[in-house]
Design a protein around this motif. Sequence first.
Motif, PDB file in Angstrom:
ATOM      1  N   SER A  95       1.084  -1.074   0.489  1.00 58.77           N
ATOM      2  CA  SER A  95       0.115   0.209  -0.251  1.00 58.77           C
ATOM      3  C   SER A  95       0.825   0.963  -0.004  1.00 58.77           C
ATOM      4  CB  SER A  95      -0.905  -0.282   1.421  1.00 58.77           C
ATOM      5  OG  SER A  95      -0.122  -0.078   2.140  1.00 58.77           O
ATOM      6  N   SER A  96       1.775   1.130   0.487  1.00 60.19           N
ATOM      7  CA  SER A  96       2.910   2.413   0.769  1.00 60.19           C
ATOM      8  C   SER A  96       3.697   2.890  -0.625  1.00 60.19           C
ATOM      9  CB  SER A  96       3.597   2.225   1.788  1.00 60.19           C
ATOM     10  OG  SER A  96       4.610   1.173   1.673  1.00 60.19           O
ATOM     11  N   LEU A  97       3.950   1.492  -1.333  1.00 63.48           N
ATOM     12  CA  LEU A  97       4.793   1.268  -2.507  1.00 63.48           C
ATOM     13  C   LEU A  97       2.936   1.893  -3.524  1.00 63.48           C
ATOM     14  CD1 LEU A  97       6.380  -1.712  -2.372  1.00 63.48           C
ATOM     15  CD2 LEU A  97       7.233   0.636  -2.095  1.00 63.48           C
ATOM     16  N   ILE A  98       2.546   1.423  -3.429  1.00 61.75           N
ATOM     17  CA  ILE A  98       0.973   2.074  -4.525  1.00 61.75           C
ATOM     18  C   ILE A  98       1.108   3.452  -4.336  1.00 61.75           C
ATOM     19  CG2 ILE A  98      -1.301   2.260  -5.041  1.00 61.75           C
ATOM     20  CD1 ILE A  98      -0.435  -1.211  -4.996  1.00 61.75           C
ATOM     21  N   GLU A  99       1.149   3.993  -2.642  1.00 66.09           N
ATOM     22  CA  GLU A  99       0.593   5.341  -3.063  1.00 66.09           C
ATOM     23  C   GLU A  99       2.187   6.211  -2.802  1.00 66.09           C
ATOM     24  OE1 GLU A  99      -0.731   9.310  -1.421  1.00 66.09           O
ATOM     25  OE2 GLU A  99      -2.117   7.025  -1.334  1.00 66.09           O
ATOM     26  N   HIS A 100       3.137   5.520  -2.878  1.00 64.04           N
ATOM     27  CA  HIS A 100       4.138   6.235  -3.863  1.00 64.04           C
ATOM     28  C   HIS A 100       3.939   6.736  -5.111  1.00 64.04           C
ATOM     29  CE1 HIS A 100       8.577   6.774  -5.333  1.00 64.04           C
ATOM     30  NE2 HIS A 100       8.250   7.661  -4.215  1.00 64.04           N
ATOM     31  N   TRP A 101       3.644   5.652  -6.106  1.00 58.26           N
ATOM     32  CA  TRP A 101       3.431   5.857  -7.248  1.00 58.26           C
ATOM     33  C   TRP A 101       2.334   6.813  -7.203  1.00 58.26           C
ATOM     34  CZ3 TRP A 101      -0.129   4.554 -10.801  1.00 58.26           C
ATOM     35  CH2 TRP A 101      -0.449   4.608 -11.969  1.00 58.26           C
ATOM     36  N   LEU A 102       1.356   6.697  -6.720  1.00 61.96           N
ATOM     37  CA  LEU A 102       0.205   7.276  -6.836  1.00 61.96           C
ATOM     38  C   LEU A 102       0.668   9.180  -6.972  1.00 61.96           C
ATOM     39  CD1 LEU A 102      -3.160   5.748  -5.395  1.00 61.96           C
ATOM     40  CD2 LEU A 102      -2.948   6.860  -7.759  1.00 61.96           C
ATOM     41  N   HIS A 103       1.402   9.751  -5.961  1.00 64.94           N
ATOM     42  CA  HIS A 103       2.125  10.714  -4.947  1.00 64.94           C
ATOM     43  C   HIS A 103       3.156  11.013  -6.659  1.00 64.94           C
ATOM     44  CE1 HIS A 103       2.767  14.058  -2.857  1.00 64.94           C
ATOM     45  NE2 HIS A 103       4.398  13.806  -3.487  1.00 64.94           N
ATOM     46  N   CYS A 104       2.955  10.199  -7.447  1.00 62.98           N
ATOM     47  CA  CYS A 104       3.966  10.662  -8.487  1.00 62.98           C
ATOM     48  C   CYS A 104       3.549  10.860  -9.183  1.00 62.98           C
ATOM     49  CB  CYS A 104       5.559   9.565  -8.228  1.00 62.98           C
ATOM     50  SG  CYS A 104       6.441   9.615  -7.337  1.00 62.98           S
ATOM     51  N   HIS A 105       3.098  10.388  -9.903  1.00 65.54           N
ATOM     52  CA  HIS A 105       2.100  10.471 -10.552  1.00 65.54           C
ATOM     53  C   HIS A 105       1.299  11.380 -10.931  1.00 65.54           C
ATOM     54  CE1 HIS A 105       3.832   6.658 -11.753  1.00 65.54           C
ATOM     55  NE2 HIS A 105       3.632   6.503 -13.228  1.00 65.54           N
ATOM     56  N   GLU A 106       0.766  11.511  -9.909  1.00 59.22           N
ATOM     57  CA  GLU A 106      -0.734  12.872  -9.655  1.00 59.22           C
ATOM     58  C   GLU A 106       0.167  13.980  -9.589  1.00 59.22           C
ATOM     59  OE1 GLU A 106      -3.411  10.191  -6.696  1.00 59.22           O
ATOM     60  OE2 GLU A 106      -2.175  11.505  -6.079  1.00 59.22           O
ATOM     61  N   LEU A 107       1.635  14.237  -8.818  1.00 59.23           N
ATOM     62  CA  LEU A 107       2.781  15.463  -9.975  1.00 59.23           C
ATOM     63  C   LEU A 107       2.332  15.135 -10.956  1.00 59.23           C
ATOM     64  CD1 LEU A 107       5.241  15.642  -6.972  1.00 59.23           C
ATOM     65  CD2 LEU A 107       3.638  16.622  -7.077  1.00 59.23           C
ATOM     66  N   MET A 108       3.335  14.422 -11.330  1.00 58.68           N
ATOM     67  CA  MET A 108       3.007  14.304 -13.004  1.00 58.68           C
ATOM     68  C   MET A 108       2.140  14.918 -13.930  1.00 58.68           C
ATOM     69  SD  MET A 108       2.464  12.363 -16.306  1.00 58.68           S
ATOM     70  CE  MET A 108       2.050  11.157 -15.798  1.00 58.68           C
ATOM     71  N   LEU A 109       0.525  14.629 -13.435  1.00 57.93           N
ATOM     72  CA  LEU A 109      -0.831  15.101 -14.144  1.00 57.93           C
ATOM     73  C   LEU A 109      -0.167  16.619 -13.855  1.00 57.93           C
ATOM     74  CD1 LEU A 109      -2.904  12.043 -13.819  1.00 57.93           C
ATOM     75  CD2 LEU A 109      -2.027  12.871 -15.670  1.00 57.93           C
ATOM     76  N   GLU A 110      -1.177  16.932 -12.725  1.00 58.17           N
ATOM     77  CA  GLU A 110      -0.633  18.448 -12.072  1.00 58.17           C
ATOM     78  C   GLU A 110       0.355  19.488 -13.510  1.00 58.17           C
ATOM     79  OE1 GLU A 110      -0.214  19.663  -8.504  1.00 58.17           O
ATOM     80  OE2 GLU A 110      -1.784  17.821  -7.861  1.00 58.17           O
ATOM     81  N   ASP A 111       1.808  18.649 -13.510  1.00 66.06           N
ATOM     82  CA  ASP A 111       3.074  19.424 -13.744  1.00 66.06           C
ATOM     83  C   ASP A 111       2.602  19.478 -15.749  1.00 66.06           C
ATOM     84  OD1 ASP A 111       3.728  20.176 -11.514  1.00 66.06           O
ATOM     85  OD2 ASP A 111       5.670  18.162 -12.156  1.00 66.06           O
ATOM     86  N   ALA A 112       1.718  18.528 -15.851  1.00 64.86           N
ATOM     87  CA  ALA A 112       1.302  18.032 -17.483  1.00 64.86           C
ATOM     88  C   ALA A 112       0.867  19.701 -17.687  1.00 64.86           C
ATOM     89  CB  ALA A 112      -0.262  17.124 -17.947  1.00 64.86           C
ATOM     90  N   ALA A 113       0.142  19.757 -17.355  1.00 70.03           N
ATOM     91  CA  ALA A 113      -0.557  21.357 -17.588  1.00 70.03           C
ATOM     92  C   ALA A 113       0.979  22.529 -17.953  1.00 70.03           C
ATOM     93  CB  ALA A 113      -1.415  21.865 -16.861  1.00 70.03           C
ATOM     94  N   SER A 114       1.882  22.223 -17.443  1.00 72.14           N
ATOM     95  CA  SER A 114       2.202  23.467 -17.334  1.00 72.14           C
ATOM     96  C   SER A 114       3.754  22.469 -18.665  1.00 72.14           C
ATOM     97  CB  SER A 114       3.776  23.997 -15.869  1.00 72.14           C
ATOM     98  OG  SER A 114       2.165  24.392 -15.358  1.00 72.14           O
TER      99      SER A 114
END
Length: 182
Positions: free
Chosen positions: A80-99
């Motif tokens: 669960s912590s590894l998947i949470e880490h995956w999610l955190h990084c990928h959510e940051l990537m999605l946020e950054d994608a707009a820029s």
Amino acid sequence: SALVSDASRTRLLEQWGKYWDASRPVLLEKSPPNLIRSRFLQALFSDSRMVMILRHPIAVAAATRRFGRKRRTWRRMSYSSLIEHWLHCHELMLEDAASIDHMLVMRYEEFVSSPDERLADVYRFLELEPRPSGLHVRTDINDSYFRRWSLARHNPGTGSDIEKAMETLEERVRRFGYSLRK
């Protein structure tokens, strides 16, 4: 960021340059942490293009636990912590994608099922003429990680952690087109 500077650009080019053939029309840097560095890299290299490859979070978590044996920290982390880490990084990537001016996102699973077609997408994105790779790409690599997940799900030591991940993280994982209910 104060790190966006000519000095930083020069330093990165020196570090990466050891691995590049500078006579090539395209230079590639493929470190996984760049997933969350796209805005920084674009600020340093304004004409850069970002190709982000997503892989199923179960496969990433299982591979991290398996190959993390040399690094005890990763091996001891729960699914669960590894998947949470995956999610955190990928959510940051999605946020950054707009820029980001130029970003292509593809799934690893799509690439291995149709490598030449997905490579053609990358070539077009890079404004290059597509050409087949001629390479055989294994399509079954994730299968062993899904088997590990399934076995761990029925293990008294890890089963409750996996159930917790499926219950609390499934909705966020689905945002990326994946499911923990494999």
